[in-house]
Design a protein around this motif. Structure first.
Motif, PDB file in Angstrom:
ATOM      1  N   GLU A  13       0.843  -1.197   0.000  1.00  0.00           N
ATOM      2  CA  GLU A  13       0.000   0.000   0.000  1.00  0.00           C
ATOM      3  C   GLU A  13       0.881   1.251   0.000  1.00  0.00           C
ATOM      4  OE1 GLU A  13      -2.786   0.261   3.303  1.00  0.00           O
ATOM      5  OE2 GLU A  13      -3.212   2.370   2.850  1.00  0.00           O
ATOM      6  N   PHE A  14       1.928   1.205   0.807  1.00  0.00           N
ATOM      7  CA  PHE A  14       2.798   2.383   0.908  1.00  0.00           C
ATOM      8  C   PHE A  14       3.428   2.723  -0.447  1.00  0.00           C
ATOM      9  CE2 PHE A  14       6.788   4.625   1.979  1.00  0.00           C
ATOM     10  CZ  PHE A  14       6.226   5.712   2.643  1.00  0.00           C
ATOM     11  N   ILE A  15       3.860   1.712  -1.171  1.00  0.00           N
ATOM     12  CA  ILE A  15       4.528   1.986  -2.450  1.00  0.00           C
ATOM     13  C   ILE A  15       3.526   2.377  -3.533  1.00  0.00           C
ATOM     14  CG2 ILE A  15       5.927   1.003  -4.324  1.00  0.00           C
ATOM     15  CD1 ILE A  15       7.296  -0.769  -2.265  1.00  0.00           C
ATOM     16  N   TYR A  16       2.392   1.685  -3.591  1.00  0.00           N
ATOM     17  CA  TYR A  16       1.528   1.860  -4.764  1.00  0.00           C
ATOM     18  C   TYR A  16       0.346   2.806  -4.564  1.00  0.00           C
ATOM     19  CZ  TYR A  16       4.310  -1.757  -6.927  1.00  0.00           C
ATOM     20  OH  TYR A  16       5.361  -2.457  -7.454  1.00  0.00           O
ATOM     21  N   SER A  17      -0.066   3.017  -3.308  1.00  0.00           N
ATOM     22  CA  SER A  17      -1.261   3.849  -3.122  1.00  0.00           C
ATOM     23  C   SER A  17      -0.947   5.322  -3.378  1.00  0.00           C
ATOM     24  CB  SER A  17      -1.799   3.639  -1.705  1.00  0.00           C
ATOM     25  OG  SER A  17      -2.274   4.850  -1.198  1.00  0.00           O
ATOM     26  N   ASP A  18      -1.958   6.045  -3.880  1.00  0.00           N
ATOM     27  CA  ASP A  18      -1.781   7.474  -4.142  1.00  0.00           C
ATOM     28  C   ASP A  18      -1.684   8.292  -2.865  1.00  0.00           C
ATOM     29  OD1 ASP A  18      -1.458   7.582  -6.802  1.00  0.00           O
ATOM     30  OD2 ASP A  18      -3.606   7.646  -7.255  1.00  0.00           O
ATOM     31  N   LYS A  19      -2.091   7.690  -1.753  1.00  0.00           N
ATOM     32  CA  LYS A  19      -1.942   8.365  -0.462  1.00  0.00           C
ATOM     33  C   LYS A  19      -0.468   8.547  -0.125  1.00  0.00           C
ATOM     34  CE  LYS A  19      -3.935   6.012   2.804  1.00  0.00           C
ATOM     35  NZ  LYS A  19      -4.771   5.311   3.784  1.00  0.00           N
ATOM     36  N   TYR A  20       0.348   7.603  -0.600  1.00  0.00           N
ATOM     37  CA  TYR A  20       1.776   7.622  -0.273  1.00  0.00           C
ATOM     38  C   TYR A  20       2.600   7.781  -1.553  1.00  0.00           C
ATOM     39  CZ  TYR A  20      -0.275   5.822   4.037  1.00  0.00           C
ATOM     40  OH  TYR A  20      -1.053   5.646   5.157  1.00  0.00           O
ATOM     41  N   CYS A  21       3.430   6.798  -1.855  1.00  0.00           N
ATOM     42  CA  CYS A  21       4.418   6.971  -2.934  1.00  0.00           C
ATOM     43  C   CYS A  21       3.816   7.027  -4.344  1.00  0.00           C
ATOM     44  CB  CYS A  21       5.446   5.856  -2.889  1.00  0.00           C
ATOM     45  SG  CYS A  21       6.280   5.745  -1.300  1.00  0.00           S
ATOM     46  N   GLY A  22       2.613   6.561  -4.519  1.00  0.00           N
ATOM     47  CA  GLY A  22       1.952   6.674  -5.820  1.00  0.00           C
ATOM     48  C   GLY A  22       2.537   5.809  -6.926  1.00  0.00           C
ATOM     49  N   ALA A  70      11.942  -7.221  -4.659  1.00  0.00           N
ATOM     50  CA  ALA A  70      10.508  -6.901  -4.641  1.00  0.00           C
ATOM     51  C   ALA A  70       9.673  -7.968  -3.940  1.00  0.00           C
ATOM     52  CB  ALA A  70      10.017  -6.699  -6.072  1.00  0.00           C
ATOM     53  N   GLU A  71       9.899  -9.242  -4.296  1.00  0.00           N
ATOM     54  CA  GLU A  71       9.002 -10.271  -3.750  1.00  0.00           C
ATOM     55  C   GLU A  71       9.120 -10.361  -2.226  1.00  0.00           C
ATOM     56  OE1 GLU A  71      11.350 -10.606  -6.010  1.00  0.00           O
ATOM     57  OE2 GLU A  71      12.724 -12.222  -5.473  1.00  0.00           O
ATOM     58  N   LEU A  72      10.321 -10.120  -1.668  1.00  0.00           N
ATOM     59  CA  LEU A  72      10.473 -10.243  -0.214  1.00  0.00           C
ATOM     60  C   LEU A  72      10.105  -8.977   0.543  1.00  0.00           C
ATOM     61  CD1 LEU A  72      13.739 -12.350   0.283  1.00  0.00           C
ATOM     62  CD2 LEU A  72      11.382 -13.009   0.835  1.00  0.00           C
ATOM     63  N   ILE A  73      10.097  -7.838  -0.128  1.00  0.00           N
ATOM     64  CA  ILE A  73       9.684  -6.625   0.599  1.00  0.00           C
ATOM     65  C   ILE A  73       8.159  -6.539   0.616  1.00  0.00           C
ATOM     66  CG2 ILE A  73       9.850  -5.004  -1.383  1.00  0.00           C
ATOM     67  CD1 ILE A  73      10.743  -4.148   2.241  1.00  0.00           C
ATOM     68  N   LEU A  74       7.508  -7.078  -0.414  1.00  0.00           N
ATOM     69  CA  LEU A  74       6.041  -7.011  -0.449  1.00  0.00           C
ATOM     70  C   LEU A  74       5.418  -8.096   0.427  1.00  0.00           C
ATOM     71  CD1 LEU A  74       5.561  -6.255  -4.256  1.00  0.00           C
ATOM     72  CD2 LEU A  74       5.471  -4.632  -2.355  1.00  0.00           C
ATOM     73  N   LYS A  75       6.073  -9.258   0.457  1.00  0.00           N
ATOM     74  CA  LYS A  75       5.549 -10.364   1.265  1.00  0.00           C
ATOM     75  C   LYS A  75       6.690 -11.021   2.032  1.00  0.00           C
ATOM     76  CE  LYS A  75       1.282 -11.803  -0.830  1.00  0.00           C
ATOM     77  NZ  LYS A  75       1.019 -10.711  -1.753  1.00  0.00           N
ATOM     78  N   THR A  76       6.402 -11.489   3.242  1.00  0.00           N
ATOM     79  CA  THR A  76       7.417 -12.210   4.000  1.00  0.00           C
ATOM     80  C   THR A  76       7.618 -13.583   3.360  1.00  0.00           C
ATOM     81  OG1 THR A  76       5.840 -13.270   5.463  1.00  0.00           O
ATOM     82  CG2 THR A  76       6.638 -11.098   6.128  1.00  0.00           C
ATOM     83  N   ALA A  77       8.676 -14.285   3.818  1.00  0.00           N
ATOM     84  CA  ALA A  77       8.945 -15.612   3.255  1.00  0.00           C
ATOM     85  C   ALA A  77       7.765 -16.551   3.479  1.00  0.00           C
ATOM     86  CB  ALA A  77      10.218 -16.181   3.874  1.00  0.00           C
ATOM     87  N   LYS A  78       6.982 -16.267   4.545  1.00  0.00           N
ATOM     88  CA  LYS A  78       5.803 -17.108   4.823  1.00  0.00           C
ATOM     89  C   LYS A  78       4.630 -16.749   3.927  1.00  0.00           C
ATOM     90  CE  LYS A  78       6.960 -16.577   9.573  1.00  0.00           C
ATOM     91  NZ  LYS A  78       6.509 -15.591  10.550  1.00  0.00           N
ATOM     92  N   GLY A  79       4.792 -15.718   3.126  1.00  0.00           N
ATOM     93  CA  GLY A  79       3.728 -15.327   2.210  1.00  0.00           C
ATOM     94  C   GLY A  79       2.734 -14.335   2.788  1.00  0.00           C
ATOM     95  N   GLU A  80       3.053 -13.828   4.015  1.00  0.00           N
ATOM     96  CA  GLU A  80       2.155 -12.816   4.599  1.00  0.00           C
ATOM     97  C   GLU A  80       2.524 -11.441   4.063  1.00  0.00           C
ATOM     98  OE1 GLU A  80       3.158 -13.447   8.626  1.00  0.00           O
ATOM     99  OE2 GLU A  80       1.941 -15.267   8.789  1.00  0.00           O
ATOM    100  N   PRO A  81       1.542 -10.537   3.986  1.00  0.00           N
ATOM    101  CA  PRO A  81       1.892  -9.186   3.537  1.00  0.00           C
ATOM    102  C   PRO A  81       2.910  -8.561   4.504  1.00  0.00           C
ATOM    103  CG  PRO A  81      -0.501  -9.429   3.772  1.00  0.00           C
ATOM    104  CD  PRO A  81       0.118 -10.672   4.315  1.00  0.00           C
TER     105      PRO A  81
END
Ligand SMILES: Cc1cc2nc3c(=O)[nH]c(=O)nc-3n(C[C@H](O)[C@H](O)[C@H](O)COP(=O)(O)O)c2cc1C
Ligand code: FES
Lengths: 195, 446
Positions: B262-271, B294-305
């Motif tokens: 959300e932080f990276i893609y939402s228009d509220k933040y980084c857009g 990218a894959e590890l910053i968006l989701k943990t190794a367990k696959g959680e956001p």
């Protein structure tokens, strides 16, 4: 870190003295530290000295600062040579400090440096023959969100493009004044600086 | 918008001045504090769960309770406004826009610690902010909020700004103390910790700008209420400095726990990513923390956001996680060369090493040279292992954590992007001329 310049070929005229305003400001700042700890004022006083004496610190300047703070000259040399804002060689009236660190680099800082080098006909570390500009690259200035950027004197110039940068440099050149981190006006109006 | 406590009212006219700040509820926390006992303030800060915002995340209330109180010896509070961790620019933003929030936080914290003199150490490059702070402090003296007998409470405090002169190491708290004493910024061996022997060998607390500013809302709303904001042990709000290849770089105050995506893609933040490119990697907490793909910053190794919180960012340890650090969030798009970026960071640490410890002084230089071989196109496969070996020999073997700060980025880049190092070796000179970024387009805009 820069190397110590004591004993170097660069020197200043003898018998340097702060202006009355600069001396008053230095003494005011020295009072901020406990009795006997006036050495603490060394960094602010060196900033003032750099403004007073052509934007750099000669051995003579450092010796003078030592006499104001009542410490040994070596204590000033070892400090002056540690901090990157102190110039131990003569510089131009206007020192351009371009941030070269990660986030600025991601946004094109390298190209910005090349642009300035080409425009001024000098490379990093050099001074233009007319003595107007010195080009320095520096580390992150806490302005990464408005990269690329450069600092001139006290001012942060942010979100630069080639055009914008070119115009800014032309303006400094037209004014032709010495620009310092600790601005001369600040020293003149030191009553703004509280006890 | 998630809750904002620090930079919530920047649009209010005159908020930079004493009168504007006061008109918007400023200095009410100070009035409240002076009617409390110092121990009660420390207790509120403990309850709030506030953790140091300078990078290490140490619980602030606990740090305050460690301060030694030998009779007749002065105690000092020193604010760390050296902000020089690459990617971090929140403290400058806060001090420039709302200087009185920091001053108020410093007066309350000094009172809680029993300090009668406090210093605000700001890096010398921010000289224009130095003068903004001088003005704010003068306004407080004029209003009787600094000096003798503050608001009739019997409490005396002098607060001074002190400027540095360009040295990243002065952000390390004992390097800062040495610098404040007028010396080179060489960090001290600990123990003794500053809480026992700090500036001029007196008990000292060093706190980050944002930490001290956060004390104001904590007192206003109580520690218990503050602790309800955020997620788990990551309480409160955090200033995130967002930079790099994003549409809307800047300082964002978030409630801890906002998902990274959300932080990276939402228009509220980084857009989102600049020019619609793909995300390649993020350095989430200032240049010293491990880079994640990218894959590890968006989701943990367990696959959680993955969330922006102390716990979620460090989930997976250094194998698959990173750290919140100072909140310097550096985003890199698909065209970024991880190797060249790493060379840049390593050059930074080499330049900034104070030189006391051989592993750091020499090791950072070797790493810089070896990385330069990669980008110049004459590195060998063995150089990758050599880099790995050197970083391991710096970590944990130095007086201060600058050693780790230099070693971790190297380890993480090799761990997650080894194939890119190999590509440099295989292609040799061919890599030299590859343009790894297209920012020149931006630079050419009118
Ligand atoms: C090399 C290095 C640089 C640091 N730079 C800063 C800095 O610029 N600002 C800061 O607040 N803390 C910095 N720190 C962290 C401080 O040592 C210290 O942990 C912090 O000021 C404590 O305040 P806090 O508990 O409020 O975060 C740095 C640490 C290291 C090792
Ligand atoms: S990297 Fe240039 S200001 Fe931070």
């Amino acid at each position: 870190m820069q190397s110590n310049s004591s004993g170097s070929k660069y020197s200043h005229k003898k018998n340097l003295k702060f202006s009355d305003d600069a001396l008053a400001l230095a003494q005011k700042i020295m009072k901020r530290y406990p009795e006997g700890k006036q050495k603490s004022a060394i960094l602010p006083v060196l900033h003032i000295a750099q403004t007073e004496f052509d934007g750099w610190l000669s051995v003579e300047t450092m010796d003078y600062v030592a006499s104001i703070l009542n410490i040994q000259p070596i204590e000033v040399y070892e400090v002056a040579s540690f901090y990157s804002m102190f110039n131990l060689k003569p510089v131009g009236k206007c020192v351009i400090e371009v941030c070269r660190t990660g986030p600025c680099w991601l946004m094109g800082a390298e190209d910005l440096v090349k642009f300035i080098e080409k425009k001024l006909g000098i490379t990093e570390g050099q001074t233009t023959p007319d003595g107007m500009f010195t080009l320095k690259t520096v580390e992150c200035l806490a302005s990464c969100g408005t990269a690329p950027m450069m600092q001139i004197g006290e001012t942060y110039h942010e979100n630069l493009t080639f055009d914008k940068c070119g115009t800014i440099l032309d303006e400094y050149k037209n004014k032709g004044e010495q620009v310092s981190h600790f601005r001369t006006e600040r020293i003149k109006h030191h009553s703004d600086i509280h006890q | 918008m998630s809750k904002q406590l620090l930079i919530n009212d920047l649009d209010k006219p005159g908020i930079q001045s004493f009168s504007g700040y006061k008109a918007n509820g400023g200095y009410s926390a100070l009035e409240k504090s002076l009617k409390m006992k110092p121990e009660e303030i420390v207790e509120e800060v403990k309850k709030s769960g506030l953790r140091g915002r300078g990078g290490a995340g140490f619980p602030t209330g606990m740090k305050w309770s460690f301060i030694a109180k030998p009779p007749g010896v002065p105690r000092y509070l020193v604010c760390n406004a050296d902000e020089s961790e690459p990617g971090t620019f929140k403290d400058r933003f806060l001090m420039e826009k709302k200087p009185h929030l920091l001053v108020e936080g410093m007066i309350i914290s000094s009172f809680a610690l029993g300090a009668n003199t406090s210093y605000l150490y700001i890096r010398g490059e921010m000289m224009y902010v130095y003068h903004i702070l001088e003005k704010a402090i003068q306004e407080c003296y004029d209003a009787g909020l600094l000096g003798k007998n503050i608001l009739g409470s019997g409490y005396d405090l002098d607060l001074y700004v002190h400027c540095g002169a360009g040295a990243y190491i002065c952000g390390e708290e004992t390097g800062l103390i040495e610098s404040l004493e007028g010396k080179r910024g060489n960090p001290r061996i600990k123990p003794p910790f500053p809480a026992i022997k700090g500036v001029w060998q007196c008990p000292t607390v060093v706190n980050n700008v944002e930490t001290l500013a956060a004390v104001v809302p904590i007192i206003n709303m109580t520690g218990d209420e503050y602790a309800k904001i955020g997620i788990g042990k990551s309480t409160g709000t955090k200033l995130i400095s967002a930079s790099g290849h994003i549409n809307k770089p800047g300082v964002y105050e978030i409630e801890l726990g906002v998902p990274v995506e959300e932080f990276i893609y939402s228009d509220k933040y980084c857009g989102g990513i600049l020019n619609g490119k793909k995300l390649k990697a993020v350095v989430a907490g200032g240049s010293s923390v491990p880079i994640l793909p990218a894959e590890l910053i968006l989701k943990t190794a367990k696959g959680e956001p993955r969330l922006i919180s102390y716990e979620s960012l460090s989930d997976g340890g250094f194998v698959t996680g990173t750290m919140l650090g100072s909140g310097g969030f550096i985003v890199m798009d698909e065209d970024t060369s991880i190797v060249k970026n790493l060379w840049n960071f390593t050059r930074f640490y080499h330049h900034e090493s104070c030189g006391q410890c051989s592993p750091c002084r020499e090791g950072t230089g070797w790493m810089e040279k070896i990385l330069h071989k990669f980008i110049e196109g004459h590195a060998t496969m063995k150089d990758i292992d050599l880099l790995w070996d050197i970083q391991g020999k710096i970590e944990g073997k130095t007086i201060c954590p600058l050693g780790e700060a230099a070693a971790w980025p190297v380890a993480a880049a090799i761990r997650h992007f080894r194939s890119e190092f190999e590509e440099y070796v295989k292609n040799g000179k061919k890599m030299v001329d590859v343009k790894h970024y297209y920012r020149i387009n931006k630079l050419q805009e009118a």
